[in-house]
Each structure stands twice: as structure tokens, then as C-alpha cells.
Scaffold this motif. Structure first.
Motif, PDB file in Angstrom:
ATOM      1  N   HIS A  35       0.832  -1.200   0.000  1.00 47.93           N
ATOM      2  CA  HIS A  35       0.000   0.000   0.000  1.00 47.93           C
ATOM      3  C   HIS A  35       0.867   1.251   0.000  1.00 47.93           C
ATOM      4  O   HIS A  35       0.408   2.326   0.331  1.00 47.93           O
ATOM      5  CB  HIS A  35      -0.923  -0.009   1.220  1.00 47.93           C
ATOM      6  CG  HIS A  35      -1.852  -1.182   1.223  1.00 47.93           C
ATOM      7  ND1 HIS A  35      -2.944  -1.265   0.393  1.00 47.93           N
ATOM      8  CD2 HIS A  35      -1.831  -2.331   1.936  1.00 47.93           C
ATOM      9  CE1 HIS A  35      -3.569  -2.411   0.595  1.00 47.93           C
ATOM     10  NE2 HIS A  35      -2.912  -3.081   1.518  1.00 47.93           N
ATOM     11  N   ASP A  36       2.106   1.102  -0.425  1.00 45.02           N
ATOM     12  CA  ASP A  36       3.057   2.208  -0.455  1.00 45.02           C
ATOM     13  C   ASP A  36       3.009   2.874  -1.824  1.00 45.02           C
ATOM     14  O   ASP A  36       3.210   2.223  -2.845  1.00 45.02           O
ATOM     15  CB  ASP A  36       4.462   1.692  -0.160  1.00 45.02           C
ATOM     16  CG  ASP A  36       5.467   2.800   0.065  1.00 45.02           C
ATOM     17  OD1 ASP A  36       5.203   3.953  -0.340  1.00 45.02           O
ATOM     18  OD2 ASP A  36       6.530   2.517   0.648  1.00 45.02           O
ATOM     19  N   ILE A  37       2.756   4.173  -1.845  1.00 45.20           N
ATOM     20  CA  ILE A  37       2.649   4.904  -3.109  1.00 45.20           C
ATOM     21  C   ILE A  37       3.944   4.850  -3.904  1.00 45.20           C
ATOM     22  O   ILE A  37       3.938   4.911  -5.134  1.00 45.20           O
ATOM     23  CB  ILE A  37       2.191   6.362  -2.874  1.00 45.20           C
ATOM     24  CG1 ILE A  37       1.802   7.039  -4.186  1.00 45.20           C
ATOM     25  CG2 ILE A  37       3.285   7.169  -2.185  1.00 45.20           C
ATOM     26  CD1 ILE A  37       0.562   6.520  -4.803  1.00 45.20           C
ATOM     27  N   ARG A  38       5.077   4.698  -3.233  1.00 53.05           N
ATOM     28  CA  ARG A  38       6.364   4.635  -3.940  1.00 53.05           C
ATOM     29  C   ARG A  38       6.462   3.398  -4.829  1.00 53.05           C
ATOM     30  O   ARG A  38       7.221   3.377  -5.779  1.00 53.05           O
ATOM     31  CB  ARG A  38       7.521   4.673  -2.948  1.00 53.05           C
ATOM     32  CG  ARG A  38       7.647   6.026  -2.247  1.00 53.05           C
ATOM     33  CD  ARG A  38       8.667   5.955  -1.171  1.00 53.05           C
ATOM     34  NE  ARG A  38       8.139   5.049  -0.135  1.00 53.05           N
ATOM     35  CZ  ARG A  38       8.599   4.972   1.099  1.00 53.05           C
ATOM     36  NH1 ARG A  38       9.621   5.704   1.456  1.00 53.05           N
ATOM     37  NH2 ARG A  38       8.062   4.154   1.977  1.00 53.05           N
ATOM     38  N   ASP A  39       5.682   2.371  -4.521  1.00 59.52           N
ATOM     39  CA  ASP A  39       5.687   1.161  -5.346  1.00 59.52           C
ATOM     40  C   ASP A  39       4.952   1.364  -6.669  1.00 59.52           C
ATOM     41  O   ASP A  39       4.972   0.493  -7.530  1.00 59.52           O
ATOM     42  CB  ASP A  39       5.062  -0.007  -4.582  1.00 59.52           C
ATOM     43  CG  ASP A  39       5.927  -0.448  -3.431  1.00 59.52           C
ATOM     44  OD1 ASP A  39       7.145  -0.181  -3.461  1.00 59.52           O
ATOM     45  OD2 ASP A  39       5.398  -1.056  -2.483  1.00 59.52           O
ATOM     46  N   GLU A  40       4.312   2.508  -6.844  1.00 59.68           N
ATOM     47  CA  GLU A  40       3.600   2.813  -8.074  1.00 59.68           C
ATOM     48  C   GLU A  40       4.432   3.665  -9.032  1.00 59.68           C
ATOM     49  O   GLU A  40       3.976   3.979 -10.125  1.00 59.68           O
ATOM     50  CB  GLU A  40       2.289   3.536  -7.753  1.00 59.68           C
ATOM     51  CG  GLU A  40       1.292   2.669  -7.012  1.00 59.68           C
ATOM     52  CD  GLU A  40       0.839   1.471  -7.834  1.00 59.68           C
ATOM     53  OE1 GLU A  40       0.640   1.617  -9.054  1.00 59.68           O
ATOM     54  OE2 GLU A  40       0.710   0.383  -7.259  1.00 59.68           O
ATOM     55  N   ALA A 100       9.969   1.962  -9.728  1.00 62.03           N
ATOM     56  CA  ALA A 100       9.629   0.749  -8.973  1.00 62.03           C
ATOM     57  C   ALA A 100       9.083  -0.328  -9.895  1.00 62.03           C
ATOM     58  O   ALA A 100       9.414  -1.508  -9.760  1.00 62.03           O
ATOM     59  CB  ALA A 100       8.618   1.070  -7.876  1.00 62.03           C
ATOM     60  N   LYS A 101       8.262   0.074 -10.840  1.00 62.57           N
ATOM     61  CA  LYS A 101       7.706  -0.892 -11.797  1.00 62.57           C
ATOM     62  C   LYS A 101       8.808  -1.470 -12.677  1.00 62.57           C
ATOM     63  O   LYS A 101       8.814  -2.668 -12.984  1.00 62.57           O
ATOM     64  CB  LYS A 101       6.615  -0.236 -12.636  1.00 62.57           C
ATOM     65  CG  LYS A 101       5.390   0.099 -11.808  1.00 62.57           C
ATOM     66  CD  LYS A 101       4.370   0.843 -12.619  1.00 62.57           C
ATOM     67  CE  LYS A 101       3.180   1.209 -11.758  1.00 62.57           C
ATOM     68  NZ  LYS A 101       2.152   1.938 -12.482  1.00 62.57           N
ATOM     69  N   ALA A 102       9.758  -0.624 -13.081  1.00 59.27           N
ATOM     70  CA  ALA A 102      10.876  -1.097 -13.901  1.00 59.27           C
ATOM     71  C   ALA A 102      11.734  -2.077 -13.108  1.00 59.27           C
ATOM     72  O   ALA A 102      12.158  -3.106 -13.645  1.00 59.27           O
ATOM     73  CB  ALA A 102      11.716   0.078 -14.374  1.00 59.27           C
ATOM     74  N   ARG A 103      11.998  -1.755 -11.834  1.00 60.94           N
ATOM     75  CA  ARG A 103      12.785  -2.682 -10.988  1.00 60.94           C
ATOM     76  C   ARG A 103      12.075  -4.022 -10.854  1.00 60.94           C
ATOM     77  O   ARG A 103      12.696  -5.080 -10.921  1.00 60.94           O
ATOM     78  CB  ARG A 103      13.025  -2.077  -9.601  1.00 60.94           C
ATOM     79  CG  ARG A 103      14.142  -1.085  -9.545  1.00 60.94           C
ATOM     80  CD  ARG A 103      14.522  -0.738  -8.115  1.00 60.94           C
ATOM     81  NE  ARG A 103      13.398  -0.276  -7.308  1.00 60.94           N
ATOM     82  CZ  ARG A 103      12.974   0.989  -7.262  1.00 60.94           C
ATOM     83  NH1 ARG A 103      13.580   1.915  -7.983  1.00 60.94           N
ATOM     84  NH2 ARG A 103      11.953   1.322  -6.499  1.00 60.94           N
ATOM     85  N   GLU A 135       9.295 -15.415 -17.061  1.00 58.67           N
ATOM     86  CA  GLU A 135       8.253 -14.640 -16.386  1.00 58.67           C
ATOM     87  C   GLU A 135       7.913 -13.370 -17.170  1.00 58.67           C
ATOM     88  O   GLU A 135       6.749 -12.998 -17.282  1.00 58.67           O
ATOM     89  CB  GLU A 135       8.694 -14.270 -14.973  1.00 58.67           C
ATOM     90  CG  GLU A 135       8.754 -15.468 -14.032  1.00 58.67           C
ATOM     91  CD  GLU A 135       9.419 -15.149 -12.717  1.00 58.67           C
ATOM     92  OE1 GLU A 135       8.981 -15.707 -11.691  1.00 58.67           O
ATOM     93  OE2 GLU A 135      10.389 -14.350 -12.701  1.00 58.67           O
ATOM     94  N   ARG A 136       8.937 -12.727 -17.737  1.00 62.25           N
ATOM     95  CA  ARG A 136       8.683 -11.536 -18.550  1.00 62.25           C
ATOM     96  C   ARG A 136       7.826 -11.874 -19.759  1.00 62.25           C
ATOM     97  O   ARG A 136       6.920 -11.140 -20.129  1.00 62.25           O
ATOM     98  CB  ARG A 136       9.994 -10.907 -19.020  1.00 62.25           C
ATOM     99  CG  ARG A 136      10.778 -10.250 -17.922  1.00 62.25           C
ATOM    100  CD  ARG A 136      12.036  -9.645 -18.477  1.00 62.25           C
ATOM    101  NE  ARG A 136      12.926  -9.213 -17.405  1.00 62.25           N
ATOM    102  CZ  ARG A 136      14.015  -8.512 -17.585  1.00 62.25           C
ATOM    103  NH1 ARG A 136      14.379  -8.161 -18.801  1.00 62.25           N
ATOM    104  NH2 ARG A 136      14.760  -8.158 -16.563  1.00 62.25           N
ATOM    105  N   MET A 137       8.133 -12.993 -20.398  1.00 59.20           N
ATOM    106  CA  MET A 137       7.353 -13.411 -21.570  1.00 59.20           C
ATOM    107  C   MET A 137       5.918 -13.748 -21.166  1.00 59.20           C
ATOM    108  O   MET A 137       4.973 -13.445 -21.902  1.00 59.20           O
ATOM    109  CB  MET A 137       8.016 -14.600 -22.270  1.00 59.20           C
ATOM    110  CG  MET A 137       9.320 -14.233 -22.957  1.00 59.20           C
ATOM    111  SD  MET A 137       9.184 -12.837 -24.097  1.00 59.20           S
ATOM    112  CE  MET A 137       8.032 -13.466 -25.291  1.00 59.20           C
ATOM    113  N   ASN A 138       5.742 -14.349 -20.000  1.00 57.29           N
ATOM    114  CA  ASN A 138       4.387 -14.643 -19.517  1.00 57.29           C
ATOM    115  C   ASN A 138       3.587 -13.364 -19.296  1.00 57.29           C
ATOM    116  O   ASN A 138       2.400 -13.301 -19.611  1.00 57.29           O
ATOM    117  CB  ASN A 138       4.432 -15.470 -18.230  1.00 57.29           C
ATOM    118  CG  ASN A 138       4.809 -16.899 -18.484  1.00 57.29           C
ATOM    119  OD1 ASN A 138       4.633 -17.423 -19.585  1.00 57.29           O
ATOM    120  ND2 ASN A 138       5.355 -17.561 -17.478  1.00 57.29           N
TER     121      ASN A 138
END
Length: 66
Positions: free
Chosen positions: A7-12, A16-19, A28-31
Motif C-alpha cells: 500500500h506504499d505509493i512509492r511502489d507505483e 519501482a515498476k521497472a525494478r 516470467e517476462r514473456m508470460n
């Protein structure tokens, strides 16, 4: 992929999404890619008929001093 809820806004953030995406294995990326592709095609099957190539005039702007 392991599931967790945050629920941390920094994860949005984009960083963070790129990491998160970079932490996935190739399989997993292909999935994820296939899942997104299937979602798009289920909601808009005609998308494959659309052209997304824009004319060069959309990218090039001529500037003059006049």
C-alpha cells in the motif's frame, strides 16, 4: 512470480515498476507480455487490423525565421 500486496505509493512509480519487471526471469517476462497481449486482444480483437505508423509530418516540424 511471487504475490504480495503493498500500500506504499512509492511502489507505483515508474522506477519501482521497472525494478519489478527487471527482477523477473525471461520466462516470467514473456508470460507477462503474453498476458497483456491476450488481454488486449480479448477486449479489442480488431486491433491487429489497425495501423500505428504515423506519417513523418507528425514527427518533423519545420521552423523558419520568417
Amino acid at each position: 512470480m511471487t504475490g504480495s500486496v503493498s500500500h506504499d505509493i512509492r511502489d507505483e512509480s515508474l522506477e519501482a515498476k521497472a525494478r519489478w519487471f527487471q527482477s523477473l526471469s525471461l520466462e516470467e517476462r514473456m508470460n507477462v507480455f503474453v498476458s497483456f497481449t491476450n488481454l488486449i486482444l480479448e477486449n479489442n480483437p480488431d486491433i491487429v487490423k489497425q495501423k500505428y505508423v504515423r506519417p513523418a509530418s507528425d514527427y518533423i516540424r519545420v521552423v523558419s525565421k520568417e
